[in-house]
Design an enzyme around this catalytic site. Structure first.
Site, PDB file in Angstrom:
ATOM      1  N   GLY A 258       0.818  -1.205   0.000  1.00 32.78           N
ATOM      2  CA  GLY A 258       0.000   0.000   0.000  1.00 32.78           C
ATOM      3  C   GLY A 258       0.853   1.256   0.000  1.00 32.78           C
ATOM      4  N   PHE A 259       1.736   1.353   1.003  1.00 32.38           N
ATOM      5  CA  PHE A 259       2.692   2.466   1.115  1.00 32.38           C
ATOM      6  C   PHE A 259       2.008   3.820   1.237  1.00 32.38           C
ATOM      7  CE2 PHE A 259       4.366  -0.617  -2.139  1.00 32.38           C
ATOM      8  CZ  PHE A 259       5.061  -1.398  -1.235  1.00 32.38           C
ATOM      9  N   ARG A 647      11.224  -0.608  21.443  1.00 37.51           N
ATOM     10  CA  ARG A 647      11.237  -2.072  21.566  1.00 37.51           C
ATOM     11  C   ARG A 647      10.905  -2.709  20.222  1.00 37.51           C
ATOM     12  NH1 ARG A 647       7.061  -5.334  25.549  1.00 37.51           N
ATOM     13  NH2 ARG A 647       8.280  -7.256  25.825  1.00 37.51           N
ATOM     14  N   ILE A 648      11.718  -3.646  19.800  1.00 44.36           N
ATOM     15  CA  ILE A 648      11.481  -4.346  18.532  1.00 44.36           C
ATOM     16  C   ILE A 648      10.695  -5.620  18.828  1.00 44.36           C
ATOM     17  CG2 ILE A 648      12.538  -5.401  16.521  1.00 44.36           C
ATOM     18  CD1 ILE A 648      12.929  -2.345  16.759  1.00 44.36           C
ATOM     19  N   ASN A 650       9.547  -7.995  16.697  1.00 43.19           N
ATOM     20  CA  ASN A 650       9.928  -9.173  15.918  1.00 43.19           C
ATOM     21  C   ASN A 650      11.104  -8.768  15.040  1.00 43.19           C
ATOM     22  OD1 ASN A 650      10.177 -11.196  13.923  1.00 43.19           O
ATOM     23  ND2 ASN A 650       7.981 -11.652  13.957  1.00 43.19           N
ATOM     24  N   GLY A 721       7.311   3.060  15.563  1.00 39.46           N
ATOM     25  CA  GLY A 721       7.202   2.531  14.211  1.00 39.46           C
ATOM     26  C   GLY A 721       8.535   2.512  13.484  1.00 39.46           C
ATOM     27  N   GLU A 724       8.449   3.690   8.319  1.00 38.90           N
ATOM     28  CA  GLU A 724       8.753   4.964   7.665  1.00 38.90           C
ATOM     29  C   GLU A 724      10.199   5.394   7.925  1.00 38.90           C
ATOM     30  OE1 GLU A 724       5.711   6.374   6.390  1.00 38.90           O
ATOM     31  OE2 GLU A 724       4.178   5.575   7.713  1.00 38.90           O
TER      32      GLU A 724
END
Length: 757
Positions: A258-259, A647-648, A650, A721, A724
């Site tokens: 989608g972007f 925090r990551i 995955n 996030g 981006e």
């Protein structure tokens, strides 16, 4: 009921195998995608379905004077032709309705009247019994036009006084100037100024836009639509066609990219719903690759930057101004320049933007909207400034490191950009770089090293989720979130499984349906924080219900324990103070006689906790290019992208996100541009053959580093996030590397070989 069931099973504590967050978990929906059982919007085959094909305008501005429908309606298999001549009066045509992400102004209304506002505007929909007949009928439909003068060239707007847009897109306008930027620039020891440009860019996801509308005997519809927000599309449909929410269900389980192109409802959903309601029959409308260029794009943008330094190499002044296009009917504005007042320490800053109304469709958010553009201009200018001041580009950025957000006059909730610089430079080997342009080579290959940085908002929206835990130990979690390839299915499954101490295999996460609890559109890199927090909350609610039932079991070791006294692991509720005291979760419902437990709740940002802080992700990018000295061809041979994003959840899917971001950055730097022929007001390379994007041979070594960062203020999960921010700085780092390799400073993207010869 047997004693075996009513008495809690006591188990020995061991190492938990239900710790999922942070682990490189493979996509849970992967098997469905690779076996073809995952259905996309154009793949829902319903009985007695008709097919619609869109007819678009060959002119850019003017009016339709005649549509000759009779010969086409006489063709075998053609059912109807919809145009402005026969579209019924609809609720939205008072122009009062906007979708959730619409900018200011009046949204485009397909088939509303005979006015042509932009090239390739949809002017008719041919509906037939087969796709092939619809396509052929559309090709022979005769439409006559009266053409007016038009203006599609932003280059002619440089000297005109265009005021900023209304700011109704949700982005804050630039802050007022601080300090005395004009005098500071005049008195600076070193100065640079330049114009930085990129043309229009189109999203071009692999899956094209399509809507399959299933018409039910009771007059209700189900719209399988390509979208990044099913609730946004439902609101759009119900407002326009005067339907209730019960009459219009919207579904999107999978999206082939989608972007940002799917943030707004696109015109094919309007046309498909219109046809289905009027014909009382199921209808599918699919756009062609060429028609994917008829709506939304990253706007053609001109940026002007001026910088000056003090004798010690600190920034004395920074001016950043941007001009980009918008349509005649909407005031789309991107946040291009604000980042420049935030990323580096400078006391004298002047920021501004303007928009130019052109005869084009309204631009649309495209991965890292505004920031991808602004970071290109800022970071190339920073490289030029570093050279002018005689300072290494990395040292120059560290010397001007901002400890707080100067735009908002707030501290950052967390900021590990300095660590991104250090870890990225170490991995890349930046200390081996020789500073002089054209000083590194192998044979006729000029080698260049460049770097840049980036910053992106870490935000959270309100979201809701529902959970159902059944007696067989299975957990179902639902939220109407989107999944456009980012890994939403997987990370939500991980959050749910870890919250209740279950194996991944025991959890199913479902999304993309307006029959599920509401979630925001999937954009802005806020899905993990928003929907993830709702999933955690609803699973915690299930956990509390399980604990209460467990405490009623005969001989329960959990009597008197609060939810804070226990933890969930390996399918058990364990006392944290003594993990050997535990109850097997699957026994609880059996003992209680309950078939299932349900909970539904939401999560929203803690504005009181967040208000004192500026919340962002950061990254640092290091790039190597090789330029053929004779031919001017550029190859990006190595990229290191160090990202600090909280925090990551995955590491596998997160790394995949950043890899995609880097590929897109390479595309932006070297290939990607939609070329407008201003004689016709038409994009000329509206296909995959001539709109150039990278192929496998263009991509070499990409190294992703996740810098450890804890942040308890952004949201309950501590996530920021990454979709981006991973793109930011990539195009600039490549541009800077090209200068280091060749000594030629390119300020206009993409960098074609003719700019280097």
């Amino acid at each position: 009921m047997s004693q075996l069931i009513t008495t809690p099973r006591l188990v020995e504590a061991g190492t938990s195998n239900t710790s999922h967050i942070g682990k490189p978990t493979s996509r849970v929906e992967g098997p469905a995608k690779v076996t073809g059982t995952a259905k996309y919007s154009a793949e829902f085959n319903v009985p007695d379905m008709l097919y619609g094909y869109v007819v678009t305008s060959p002119i850019t501005k003017g009016r339709i004077t005649k549509i000759n429908t009779e010969p086409v309606l006489a063709l075998a298999g053609v059912v109807q032709i919809f145009s402005h001549e026969n579209v019924p009066s609809l609720a939205w045509f008072d122009r009062s309705y906007k979708d959730d992400v619409a900018p200011g102004g009046s949204p485009f209304r397909p088939l509303h009247d005979n006015e042509i506002k932009f090239n390739m505007q949809p002017v008719a929909l041919v509906v037939a019994e087969t796709f092939e007949v619809a396509r052929y009928a559309a090709s022979v439909l005769e439409i006559e036009y009266a053409e007016d003068k038009f203006d599609t060239n932003i280059d002619l707007k440089r000297d005109e006084g265009h005021e900023p847009g209304s700011g109704k897109t949700g982005f804050m306008p630039p802050p007022p100037p601080r300090g005395n930027p004009n005098d500071a620039l005049k008195n600076a020891t070193h100065r640079i100024e330049g114009e930085y440009i990129h043309g229009a860019q189109h999203h071009n996801p692999m899956e094209m836009f399509a809507t399959t509308v299933e018409y039910h005997p009771d007059g209700k519809i189900t719209a399988y639509d390509k979208t990044q927000g099913v609730y946004n599309v439902q609101q759009y449909i119900t407002k326009i066609f005067g339907l209730s929410k019960d009459q219009a269900r919207v579904v999107n389980h999978y999206m082939g990219g989608g972007f940002g192109s799917g943030l707004r409802p696109q015109y094919q959903v309007f046309l498909a719903v219109l046809a289905a309601l009027e014909l009382k029959q199921s209808v599918r409308v699919s756009l062609t690759r060429q028609q994917m260029f008829s709506f939304g794009h990253r706007p053609h943008t001109l940026q002007y930057l001026k910088m000056g330094t003090n004798p010690d190499g600190t920034l004395a002044a920074l001016h950043h101004h941007a001009l980009h296009e918008t349509s005649r009917f909407e005031e789309y504005t991107e946040n291009v320049v604000n980042w420049s007042g935030m990323l580096y320490q400078c006391e004298n800053v002047k920021l501004g933007y303007q928009v130019a109304e052109l005869d084009v469709y309204t631009p649309l958010d495209m991965r890292a909207p505004g920031a991808a553009t602004g970071s290109f201009g800022l970071e190339v200018a920073m490289d030029e400034m570093a050279y002018a001041a005689g300072i290494d580009p990395l040292d120059f950025r560290i010397r001007n490191y901002a400890e707080q957000d100067q735009n908002m006059k707030k501290p950052f909730s967390s900021k590990k950009l300095r660590e991104c610089y250090h870890e990225g430079a170490t991995r890349f080997g930046w200390d081996k770089r020789t500073p002089e342009p054209r000083s590194m080579r192998e044979g006729n290959q000029l080698i260049g090293w460049g770097m840049a940085g980036g910053v992106w908002d870490a935000s959270m929206q309100k979201a809701a989720a529902k959970a159902t835990f059944t007696a067989d130990g299975k957990l179902l979690v639902q939220s109407a979130a989107g999944e456009n390839g980012t890994g939403t299915y997987t990370i939500m499954t991980q959050i749910a499984a870890e919250t209740l101490g279950l194996p991944i295999e025991a959890v199913t996460f479902e999304l993309g349906d307006t029959n599920m609890p509401e979630a925001p559109v999937q954009g802005g890199s806020w899905t993990a924080a928003s929907v993830g927090s709702a999933v955690k909350n609803v699973c915690t609610d299930i956990g509390e219900k399980l604990l209460k039932l467990a405490q009623k079991m005969e001989g329960s070791p959990l009597k008197g324990a609060s939810i804070d006294d226990v933890h969930f692991a390996d399918g058990q509720i364990r006392l944290s103070a003594n993990p050997s005291e535990a109850v097997v979760v699957r026994d609880i419902l059996a003992a209680s006689g309950e078939e299932k437990l349900e909970a539904e709740t939401s999560a929203m940002p803690n504005l009181i906790k967040q208000q004192p802080y500026s919340m962002h992700s950061h990254n640092a990018v290091f790039a190597e290019v090789r330029v053929d000295e004779d031919l001017g061809t550029v190859h990006v041979t190595r990229v290191v992208n160090a990202v600090a994003a909280g925090r990551i959840l995955n590491t596998k899917t997160a790394r995949s996100q950043v890899l995609g971001s880097v590929v897109w950055g390479i595309s932006m730097a070297l290939m990607e541009e939609t070329v407008m022929d201003h004689t016709f007001g038409r994009y000329m390379n509206h296909n995959y053959a001539e709109y150039h994007i990278p192929v496998n041979a263009d991509i070499h070594d990409i190294d992703v580093i996740f810098v450890e960062e804890e942040d308890d203020k952004v949201n309950p999960l501590g996530v920021k996030g990454i979709g981006e921010v991973g793109m930011l700085g990539v195009a600039a780092a490549i541009t800077n590397a090209v200068y280091h390799a060749t000594g030629k400073r390119v300020r206009e993207l993409p960098i074609y070989m003719d700019k280097l010869l």
